[in-house]
Design an enzyme around this catalytic site. Structure first.
Site, PDB file in Angstrom:
ATOM      1  N   ARG A 161       0.824  -1.227   0.000  1.00  0.00           N
ATOM      2  CA  ARG A 161       0.000   0.000   0.000  1.00  0.00           C
ATOM      3  C   ARG A 161       0.852   1.270   0.000  1.00  0.00           C
ATOM      4  NH1 ARG A 161      -2.562  -3.780  -0.726  1.00  0.00           N
ATOM      5  NH2 ARG A 161      -4.546  -4.399   0.231  1.00  0.00           N
ATOM      6  N   SER A 231     -10.743  -0.287   3.322  1.00  0.00           N
ATOM      7  CA  SER A 231      -9.941  -0.388   4.557  1.00  0.00           C
ATOM      8  C   SER A 231      -9.492   0.989   5.005  1.00  0.00           C
ATOM      9  CB  SER A 231      -8.697  -1.242   4.322  1.00  0.00           C
ATOM     10  OG  SER A 231      -9.077  -2.496   3.843  1.00  0.00           O
ATOM     11  N   GLU A 325      -4.903   4.507   6.034  1.00  0.00           N
ATOM     12  CA  GLU A 325      -4.582   4.215   4.627  1.00  0.00           C
ATOM     13  C   GLU A 325      -4.978   5.338   3.655  1.00  0.00           C
ATOM     14  OE1 GLU A 325      -5.446   0.163   2.869  1.00  0.00           O
ATOM     15  OE2 GLU A 325      -6.463   1.410   1.396  1.00  0.00           O
TER      16      GLU A 325
HETATM   17  C1  LIG Z   1     -15.373  -0.348  -1.036  1.00  0.00           C
HETATM   18  C2  LIG Z   1     -13.907  -0.122  -1.277  1.00  0.00           C
HETATM   19  C3  LIG Z   1     -13.056  -1.202  -1.400  1.00  0.00           C
HETATM   20  C4  LIG Z   1     -11.690  -1.010  -1.629  1.00  0.00           C
HETATM   21  N1  LIG Z   1     -10.888  -2.098  -1.748  1.00  0.00           N
HETATM   22  C5  LIG Z   1      -9.563  -1.944  -1.970  1.00  0.00           C
HETATM   23  C6  LIG Z   1      -8.709  -3.087  -2.095  1.00  0.00           C
HETATM   24  O1  LIG Z   1      -9.147  -4.225  -2.044  1.00  0.00           O
HETATM   25  N2  LIG Z   1      -7.391  -2.872  -2.292  1.00  0.00           N
HETATM   26  C7  LIG Z   1      -6.854  -1.615  -2.391  1.00  0.00           C
HETATM   27  O2  LIG Z   1      -5.631  -1.495  -2.573  1.00  0.00           O
HETATM   28  N3  LIG Z   1      -7.641  -0.519  -2.268  1.00  0.00           N
HETATM   29  C8  LIG Z   1      -8.965  -0.650  -2.069  1.00  0.00           C
HETATM   30  N4  LIG Z   1      -9.780   0.443  -1.938  1.00  0.00           N
HETATM   31  C9  LIG Z   1      -9.174   1.790  -1.990  1.00  0.00           C
HETATM   32  C10 LIG Z   1      -9.250   2.462  -3.387  1.00  0.00           C
HETATM   33  O3  LIG Z   1     -10.261   1.910  -4.166  1.00  0.00           O
HETATM   34  C11 LIG Z   1      -7.927   2.362  -4.155  1.00  0.00           C
HETATM   35  O4  LIG Z   1      -6.872   2.916  -3.405  1.00  0.00           O
HETATM   36  C12 LIG Z   1      -7.978   3.074  -5.504  1.00  0.00           C
HETATM   37  O5  LIG Z   1      -6.799   2.842  -6.224  1.00  0.00           O
HETATM   38  C13 LIG Z   1      -8.216   4.578  -5.390  1.00  0.00           C
HETATM   39  O6  LIG Z   1      -8.529   5.046  -6.692  1.00  0.00           O
HETATM   40  P1  LIG Z   1      -9.235   6.436  -6.947  1.00  0.00           P
HETATM   41  O7  LIG Z   1      -9.199   6.682  -8.420  1.00  0.00           O
HETATM   42  O8  LIG Z   1     -10.550   6.463  -6.312  1.00  0.00           O
HETATM   43  O9  LIG Z   1      -8.200   7.432  -6.254  1.00  0.00           O
HETATM   44  P2  LIG Z   1      -8.514   8.681  -5.299  1.00  0.00           P
HETATM   45  O10 LIG Z   1      -9.139   8.195  -4.062  1.00  0.00           O
HETATM   46  O11 LIG Z   1      -9.195   9.756  -6.057  1.00  0.00           O
HETATM   47  O12 LIG Z   1      -7.040   9.132  -4.983  1.00  0.00           O
HETATM   48  C14 LIG Z   1      -6.216   8.323  -4.157  1.00  0.00           C
HETATM   49  C15 LIG Z   1      -4.809   8.927  -4.136  1.00  0.00           C
HETATM   50  O13 LIG Z   1      -4.218   8.850  -5.430  1.00  0.00           O
HETATM   51  C16 LIG Z   1      -3.833  10.164  -5.885  1.00  0.00           C
HETATM   52  N5  LIG Z   1      -4.044  10.160  -7.338  1.00  0.00           N
HETATM   53  C17 LIG Z   1      -5.182   9.795  -7.984  1.00  0.00           C
HETATM   54  N6  LIG Z   1      -4.982   9.836  -9.312  1.00  0.00           N
HETATM   55  C18 LIG Z   1      -3.698  10.256  -9.496  1.00  0.00           C
HETATM   56  C19 LIG Z   1      -2.892  10.506 -10.650  1.00  0.00           C
HETATM   57  N7  LIG Z   1      -3.357  10.347 -11.886  1.00  0.00           N
HETATM   58  N8  LIG Z   1      -1.611  10.937 -10.465  1.00  0.00           N
HETATM   59  C20 LIG Z   1      -1.114  11.128  -9.205  1.00  0.00           C
HETATM   60  N9  LIG Z   1      -1.831  10.897  -8.088  1.00  0.00           N
HETATM   61  C21 LIG Z   1      -3.099  10.466  -8.229  1.00  0.00           C
HETATM   62  C22 LIG Z   1      -4.706  11.124  -5.125  1.00  0.00           C
HETATM   63  O14 LIG Z   1      -4.106  12.397  -5.039  1.00  0.00           O
HETATM   64  C23 LIG Z   1      -4.797  10.418  -3.778  1.00  0.00           C
HETATM   65  O15 LIG Z   1      -3.619  10.603  -3.059  1.00  0.00           O
HETATM   66  C24 LIG Z   1     -11.154   0.299  -1.729  1.00  0.00           C
HETATM   67  C25 LIG Z   1     -12.023   1.395  -1.621  1.00  0.00           C
HETATM   68  C26 LIG Z   1     -13.377   1.189  -1.404  1.00  0.00           C
HETATM   69  C27 LIG Z   1     -14.308   2.367  -1.322  1.00  0.00           C
END
Ligand SMILES: Cc1cc2nc3c(=O)[nH]c(=O)nc-3n(C[C@H](O)[C@H](O)[C@H](O)COP(=O)(O)OP(=O)(O)OC[C@H]3O[C@@H](n4cnc5c(N)ncnc54)[C@H](O)[C@@H]3O)c2cc1C
Length: 340
Positions: A161, A231, A325
């Site tokens: 992570r 998480s 996280e």
């Molecule tokens: C129900 C649920 C289940 C989940 N299960 C998992 C799991 O099993 N495993 C897991 O690892 N995660 C899990 N997550 C967490 C999440 O889905 C992941 O971390 C995912 O990759 C976040 O993507 P996002 O586009 O929503 O990013 P955001 O939440 O919008 O951003 C997350 C971070 O990435 C940065 N960021 C986003 N895009 C860019 C870019 N293009 N360039 C630079 N920085 C950027 C943002 O600034 C921020 O710091 C879960 C979340 C939920 C709600």
């Protein structure tokens, strides 16, 4: 070229925790050149910038002064066993698309919300598989020098992570990534829940994907019903001696710790009997103790106060520090590049 943007944008439906939040400006980028225009716009107005994807791993404040940027590049290009994906593509669409095209490996990462561009930030992982094992390269804009860079998997310094990007949020904006997959399906079933699945389900990648979707739907609360970011805490890695003590106290068992010393944060929260803890409208999900949920109208303060209470109680009870996280966007300001 003028940079297209919107003012005073409501982000409450753009973050899965459903926190009320308004961004001063919001704009989309498709290419590095769009990003350079966006940063020029921000520099001219002295605005801080930050990048977001699907908002599934961020904690938003009520007001974000500055420019929020989203990738609109949702392209998925398959060449042999490699796939190049735009930062704005939905991660789960990518998983579905690769399977449809006979490319395997991502099935255990099914149903993770969010975008492909955010996947390398915390090296997404689930069911014994992490993104890092597939990464060939990550394309990004390096805000230190304003140049497009292509980083190798080693450059990305992926860990559990964590990555170079997460450690230096002020430096890189991810624009695309290239993954190498396999043309042969070889299921990874090391994770306990998957070992129990009948062979006829796990003999096909689609079967395994469906099984994982169904396990996740049962285990995790639906963020469309009760907002959450999955998480809330990382699973901590502990020393052998600490694990032994916690096993003797029946806090942990062989199902809640790995051979490498990673232990279930949910098990610690449960053993501390914190399930009923809530602050305002933020509470611990009865479905999964690692998930903090918005029961309607929770604020960032509610969520963070609850998280800090959990950290304090787990630390006091077991001497274990739980690390949050999701990212707080206020810490993620990308300083506009003065040289770019
Ligand atoms: C129900 C649920 C289940 C989940 N299960 C998992 C799991 O099993 N495993 C897991 O690892 N995660 C899990 N997550 C967490 C999440 O889905 C992941 O971390 C995912 O990759 C976040 O993507 P996002 O586009 O929503 O990013 P955001 O939440 O919008 O951003 C997350 C971070 O990435 C940065 N960021 C986003 N895009 C860019 C870019 N293009 N360039 C630079 N920085 C950027 C943002 O600034 C921020 O710091 C879960 C979340 C939920 C709600």
């Amino acid at each position: 070229m003028p940079f297209e943007h919107y003012k005073e944008v409501d982000l409450s439906s753009r973050n899965t925790l459903g926190l009320p939040s308004v961004s001063q400006y919001l704009g989309a980028f498709h290419s590095v050149s769009d990003l350079q225009h966006a940063f020029e716009f921000a520099r001219n107005l002295s605005l801080p910038c930050f990048v977001m994807g699907g908002g599934s791993n961020i904690l938003l404040p009520e007001y974000l002064p500055g420019l929020a940027l989203l990738s609109s590049d949702r392209s998925i290009d398959i060449m042999g066993d490699e796939v190049t994906v735009g930062a704005g593509a939905s991660w789960d669409n990518l998983v579905a698309e690769t399977l449809k095209n006979g490319l395997f490996g991502l099935e255990n990462l099914s149903s993770i919300p969010g975008t492909a561009g955010a996947a390398p930030i915390q090296n997404i992982g689930a069911y014994g598989v992490e993104l890092a094992r597939f990464v060939v390269s990550v394309e990004a804009l390096d805000l230190q020098n304003g140049l497009a860079v292509t980083l190798t998997v080693d450059d990305c310094q992926f860990e559990y992570r964590d990555s170079l990007f997460k450690r230096h949020p002020e430096r890189f904006v991810v624009t695309r990534l290239t993954l190498k997959l396999s043309t042969r399906f070889a299921p990874i079933l090391a994770y306990q829940d998957l070992q129990r699945l009948p062979a006829q389900i796990t003999e096909s990648a689609e079967g395994l994907r469906r099984a994982i979707q169904s396990i996740r739907a049962k285990k995790l609360p639906d963020y469309r019903v009760f907002g959450n970011v999955g998480s809330f805490f990382k699973n901590p890695t502990l020393m052998k001696s600490v694990i032994q003590t916690l096993e003797q106290a029946q806090v942990l068992n062989s199902n809640t710790r790995s051979a490498q010393g990673k232990v279930s944060a949910a098990a610690l929260i449960q053993a501390a009997e914190l399930g009923d803890l809530s602050v305002g409208q933020a509470g611990i999900s009865p479905k999964h103790h690692l998930v903090l949920e918005n029961r309607g109208g929770a604020t960032l303060t509610d969520v963070l106060t609850l998280a800090h209470l959990i950290q304090e109680k787990v630390e006091r009870r077991f001497g274990v520090t739980l690390e949050i996280e999701p990212q707080q966007l206020t810490q993620l300001i990308h300083a506009p590049n003065p040289k770019g």
